[in-house]
Write a protein that holds these residues in place. Sequence first.
Motif, PDB file in Angstrom:
ATOM      1  N   GLY A 114       0.810  -1.209   0.000  1.00  0.00           N
ATOM      2  CA  GLY A 114       0.000   0.000   0.000  1.00  0.00           C
ATOM      3  C   GLY A 114       0.844   1.261   0.000  1.00  0.00           C
ATOM      4  O   GLY A 114       0.544   2.232  -0.704  1.00  0.00           O
ATOM      5  N   ALA A 115       1.927   1.243   0.781  1.00  0.00           N
ATOM      6  CA  ALA A 115       2.794   2.418   0.854  1.00  0.00           C
ATOM      7  C   ALA A 115       3.514   2.669  -0.459  1.00  0.00           C
ATOM      8  O   ALA A 115       3.693   3.823  -0.878  1.00  0.00           O
ATOM      9  N   LEU A 116       3.931   1.600  -1.132  1.00  0.00           N
ATOM     10  CA  LEU A 116       4.646   1.749  -2.400  1.00  0.00           C
ATOM     11  C   LEU A 116       3.688   2.057  -3.550  1.00  0.00           C
ATOM     12  O   LEU A 116       4.042   2.786  -4.479  1.00  0.00           O
ATOM     13  N   GLU A 117       2.502   1.492  -3.496  1.00  0.00           N
ATOM     14  CA  GLU A 117       1.533   1.708  -4.576  1.00  0.00           C
ATOM     15  C   GLU A 117       1.126   3.168  -4.685  1.00  0.00           C
ATOM     16  O   GLU A 117       0.772   3.653  -5.765  1.00  0.00           O
ATOM     17  N   ALA A 118       1.206   3.880  -3.561  1.00  0.00           N
ATOM     18  CA  ALA A 118       0.802   5.288  -3.556  1.00  0.00           C
ATOM     19  C   ALA A 118       1.900   6.220  -4.066  1.00  0.00           C
ATOM     20  O   ALA A 118       1.687   7.434  -4.146  1.00  0.00           O
ATOM     21  N   VAL A 119       3.062   5.677  -4.407  1.00  0.00           N
ATOM     22  CA  VAL A 119       4.119   6.519  -4.980  1.00  0.00           C
ATOM     23  C   VAL A 119       3.664   7.035  -6.340  1.00  0.00           C
ATOM     24  O   VAL A 119       3.289   6.259  -7.219  1.00  0.00           O
ATOM     25  N   ASP A 120       3.678   8.343  -6.508  1.00  0.00           N
ATOM     26  CA  ASP A 120       3.259   8.952  -7.769  1.00  0.00           C
ATOM     27  C   ASP A 120       4.281   8.623  -8.857  1.00  0.00           C
ATOM     28  O   ASP A 120       5.466   8.974  -8.729  1.00  0.00           O
ATOM     29  N   PRO A 121       3.886   7.948  -9.942  1.00  0.00           N
ATOM     30  CA  PRO A 121       4.861   7.543 -10.966  1.00  0.00           C
ATOM     31  C   PRO A 121       5.549   8.715 -11.648  1.00  0.00           C
ATOM     32  O   PRO A 121       6.728   8.619 -12.015  1.00  0.00           O
ATOM     33  N   PHE A 122       4.840   9.833 -11.816  1.00  0.00           N
ATOM     34  CA  PHE A 122       5.454  10.998 -12.453  1.00  0.00           C
ATOM     35  C   PHE A 122       6.469  11.652 -11.516  1.00  0.00           C
ATOM     36  O   PHE A 122       7.534  12.104 -11.940  1.00  0.00           O
ATOM     37  N   GLU A 123       6.132  11.679 -10.227  1.00  0.00           N
ATOM     38  CA  GLU A 123       7.058  12.210  -9.243  1.00  0.00           C
ATOM     39  C   GLU A 123       8.293  11.326  -9.142  1.00  0.00           C
ATOM     40  O   GLU A 123       9.428  11.818  -9.059  1.00  0.00           O
ATOM     41  N   LEU A 124       8.076  10.007  -9.160  1.00  0.00           N
ATOM     42  CA  LEU A 124       9.188   9.057  -9.098  1.00  0.00           C
ATOM     43  C   LEU A 124      10.127   9.241 -10.284  1.00  0.00           C
ATOM     44  O   LEU A 124      11.355   9.301 -10.116  1.00  0.00           O
TER      45      LEU A 124
END
Length: 412
Positions: A114-124
């Motif tokens: 859950g914590a990793l899934e919420a990482v914004d792909p564009f921000e990453l």
Amino acid sequence: MTTPADREPQPVYLGGPRFQTDPVALYREMRREHGAVAPVVLDGDVPAWLVLGYRELHQVTSDPQLFTRDSELWNQWDRIPADWPLLPMIGRKQPSILYTVGERHRERAAVVSGALEAVDPFELKGHAERFADELIDGLCGKGECDIVGEYAMLLPLRVLARTYGFSDEQGPGLVTAMNDMINGREGALDGQRHLAESMFALIADKLVRPGHDVVSRMLAARGDFTVEEIAQDLMVMLAAGHQPTADWIGNTLRLMLTDDRFAASLAGGRHSVGEAMNEVLWEDTPTQNVAGRWTSRDTHLGGQRINRGDLVLLGLAAANADPHVRTDAGALTGGNNAFFSFGHGEHRCPFPAQEVAEAIARTGIEVLLDRLPDVDLAVPAADLARRPSPWLRGLTALPVTFTPTPALGASR
């Protein structure tokens, strides 16, 4: 009179130069000699089993009751010394997600995912581009560099640290500590201590001032998991996300610089970057072998009798090359992602973590090829050496040359 053909097949020492020089041929010989499951010995003549077969590996990873992650079941603990070199890899009574089983593991894995899934792909991707540019700025004027030591081994942890909530100023120190710990140099224990102290300090700060980061999300969703358990899982994720991703970058660039099929990528093509990354996961996966599983009762696997408490090692690279499922070993793998490079079953690498690793690796490769479009090997391909490990497969160095270019600074 006993002839060589009558002798019992001898277990293979899980180490030595062939795991670096020609593991494909070694796994082929082991499969021919022992079948889909081979007896091996670890440091100190400690016995174990290495699963070479694709179907057998699927069986092991699909049955967490029979082949469990509970290392307390190991029938060899009474002969393991306190200074055994593999204890960091095969631990006992470790409060991390790696050795948690059953419903408790599933709950713990859900917190991580859950914590990793919420990482914004564009921000990453933005973080990965920024740190990649920063690293290339530091070497682009030289006309030569070691891609592994000066780039690949520095990038993943910088990005991961930023998504966790560490400050950019803390990033370089964390990279040094992690690499010291992984390489087992004199500073390994100091590196491990620095990482642990930094992680607990970050958690303490996020308990008071939560933010939009992985650590804050895990703390918010932890339920009855302790801060110690959350810290252990964060450190496991950090280590598991850094080294294999760094090797993914290095192994992919090695392939693209030595194989004519991917030459177009060196001129800025993007399609074949993904193809090369996928092929590496099949043919040159960073995670070769994984420890492990322990049998909860006597059983048979791949024609071998496995006793209760035996250690079963996951031969990911060997299973990827199993001729029973790879009938044409020379064929391109294309978009087929049925490899075992991220594991399988309950204890596989969480899917959001795979996406994070792929985004960091692909961005790192693309930015490097964009900034240094005429990059080329500085030594013959045959001179490239691998790290001496049967577990992780990566290059000790990838020396290249290129036309010197100016640093971009903040203009990118």
